[in-house]
Write an enzyme that holds these catalytic residues in place. Structure first.
Site, PDB file in Angstrom:
ATOM      1  N   ILE A  15       0.849  -1.189   0.000  1.00  9.24           N
ATOM      2  CA  ILE A  15       0.000   0.000   0.000  1.00  9.24           C
ATOM      3  C   ILE A  15       0.887   1.242   0.000  1.00  9.24           C
ATOM      4  O   ILE A  15       1.298   1.735   1.019  1.00  9.24           O
ATOM      5  CB  ILE A  15      -0.948  -0.003   1.219  1.00  9.24           C
ATOM      6  N   HIS A  16       1.190   1.684  -1.183  1.00  6.98           N
ATOM      7  CA  HIS A  16       1.922   2.938  -1.361  1.00  6.98           C
ATOM      8  C   HIS A  16       1.521   3.507  -2.711  1.00  6.98           C
ATOM      9  O   HIS A  16       0.811   2.865  -3.485  1.00  6.98           O
ATOM     10  CB  HIS A  16       3.436   2.747  -1.237  1.00  6.98           C
ATOM     11  N   GLY A  17       1.950   4.689  -2.991  1.00  4.85           N
ATOM     12  CA  GLY A  17       1.492   5.429  -4.158  1.00  4.85           C
ATOM     13  C   GLY A  17       1.584   4.720  -5.490  1.00  4.85           C
ATOM     14  O   GLY A  17       0.637   4.716  -6.259  1.00  4.85           O
TER      15      GLY A  17
END
Length: 61
Positions: A15-17
């Site tokens: 869960i990151h950009g």
């Protein structure tokens, strides 16, 4: 509506950009539901998750 529902389990490290942006575009994602007790109890984690989503994507924690 249910025919458009896609479920996946995502490890917190994903869960990151970059991952979120690519998946949102590729799968035309309109909303994300985060089911995690730790995130739900932490205002800081909740704020990070809500802020990480691309514009126009609804996020529920």
């Amino acid at each position: 509506m249910m025919e458009n529902l896609k479920l996946t389990r995502i490890d917190f490290r994903l869960i990151h950009g970059q991952v979120m942006t690519r998946w949102v575009a590729k799968y035309e994602i309109e909303s994300i539901v985060v089911i995690d007790d730790r995130s739900a109890k932490s205002p800081i984690l909740k704020k990070i998750l809500l802020g990480a989503a691309p514009s126009g994507v609804k996020v529920l924690v």
